[in-house]
Enzyme design. Sequence first.
Site, PDB file in Angstrom:
ATOM      1  CB  CYS A 167     -30.581  94.005 112.663  1.00  0.00           C
ATOM      2  SG  CYS A 167     -29.699  94.295 110.951  1.00  0.00           S
ATOM      3  CG  HIS A 307     -27.548  91.246 117.164  1.00  0.00           C
ATOM      4  ND1 HIS A 307     -28.563  90.922 116.563  1.00  0.00           N
ATOM      5  CD2 HIS A 307     -26.839  92.197 116.753  1.00  0.00           C
ATOM      6  CE1 HIS A 307     -28.872  91.934 115.579  1.00  0.00           C
ATOM      7  NE2 HIS A 307     -27.534  92.700 115.717  1.00  0.00           N
ATOM      8  CD  GLU A 318     -24.959  89.947 121.766  1.00  0.00           C
ATOM      9  OE1 GLU A 318     -25.994  89.500 121.922  1.00  0.00           O
ATOM     10  OE2 GLU A 318     -24.230  89.998 120.519  1.00  0.00           O
ATOM     11  CE  LYS A 339     -27.950  88.127 113.540  1.00  0.00           C
ATOM     12  NZ  LYS A 339     -28.316  88.153 114.919  1.00  0.00           N
ATOM     13  CG  HIS A 344     -27.495  89.803 110.219  1.00  0.00           C
ATOM     14  ND1 HIS A 344     -28.795  89.608 110.747  1.00  0.00           N
ATOM     15  CD2 HIS A 344     -27.107  90.918 110.763  1.00  0.00           C
ATOM     16  CE1 HIS A 344     -29.042  90.749 111.630  1.00  0.00           C
ATOM     17  NE2 HIS A 344     -27.961  91.486 111.460  1.00  0.00           N
ATOM     18  CG  PHE A 403     -27.806  99.385 110.744  1.00  0.00           C
ATOM     19  CD1 PHE A 403     -26.579  99.097 111.744  1.00  0.00           C
ATOM     20  CD2 PHE A 403     -27.967  99.625 109.616  1.00  0.00           C
ATOM     21  CE1 PHE A 403     -25.689  98.623 110.944  1.00  0.00           C
ATOM     22  CE2 PHE A 403     -26.539  99.222 108.858  1.00  0.00           C
ATOM     23  CZ  PHE A 403     -25.492  98.575 109.532  1.00  0.00           C
TER      24      PHE A 403
END
Length: 417
Positions: A167, A307, A318, A339, A344, A403
């Site tokens: 991502c 993010h 975050e 998002k 996403h 990831f």
Amino acid sequence: MLDEKKRRVVITGLGVISPVGIGHEAYWKALLQGRSGIDTLTRFDPSAYDSKIAGEVKDFVPEQYLERKEIKRMDRFTQFGVAAAKLAVEDAALALDREDPESIGVVIGSGIGGIGTLCEQHSVLLNKGPNRVSPLFIPMMITNMAAGQIAICLGVRGPNITVVTACASGTSAIGEAFKTLQRGAAEVILAGGAETPIVPIAMAGFCSMRAMSTSNIEPQRASRPFDKSRDGFVISEGAGVMTLETIEHATARGARIYGEITGYGCTADGYHITSPEPEGTEAARAIRIALQDAGVSPGQVDYVNAHGTSTELNDKIETRAIKNVLGDHAYRVPVSSIKSMIGHPMGAAGALEAIACVLSMGTGWVPPTINYEHPDPECDLDYVPNEARKHPVRVAISNSFGFGGQNGVLVLQKFEE
């Protein structure tokens, strides 16, 4: 300030394919209006899945960008990448026929590439046998083909690179393009990300991980970054591509300049295949590296495009990382997650978010985090709840975390002579 030995890299064109609009103007208008692109999934029957919602690009017409024979040779993610690149070239008013093709590169990120083609051809194999699998299967499926096809369609022959950091891929691609231009390996690079992961096998995998929102009754309210009631991310698709140029090249051709990329940081958590490191230490270090690369102090940051996936762990970690780097200034800086509106789009997310930062700098508005209703004590920053805000932005940072613990951060600045 920037090291004098580093070439300055400016942004001259923007190309967007997103669930809330095609083209950067439609995209930005939707973001400032707080309009969601999330709805009940229509690509296939989602009734057997725990999550039945997605951010689909419903108004994409590939024939507007490609010949029929080209379309048949490209997975949907490649079609998105080529279309976004063509939009970015057009927006930059870059006359490719007057440029040296060897000085123009392409760097595109994607998390899982042509997974749609993989699913289709696997079904052919099982139902019709190996002799019926398309000879185009491999060149349509492989993840590097968005970058490859952009170069083929546009006739450019500079550095051609594909970045896969889950991502964070879109952010990583722009960051690597930035560094490639800085070291003088090209004069222009089309950089960004493309992703079309809305296929049955990907949906099933993410549902099994319990990573996605199951707020199916009200799809447009499902993506709720930083909200205490968040219950997972909403899968989506799209592409974002920037035209990046050395300042010398852009100035020589009289290009309009949107802004400048001045910093890039990347680190690894080295912790877990899916979960972020609990303290956000390496995410924070990526932010710190990017700021140091840009020659910017934490107190100079005007906006953070987060993010912000709407998952329990990502959002609070975050938040922790931002506070780690910015200190008390973190409470004075708008932090928003688009998002909440676009879902996403995985490998395309960072590119679309970087474009939002550029448009924030140009317009003096920051997009909201919609669906923010229930404050979370562990997420205690200013998330620009529900409505866009007039706010001057000279320095913005864009965060992406993938990831495998792969972290990427960009620093973008308003262009100054």
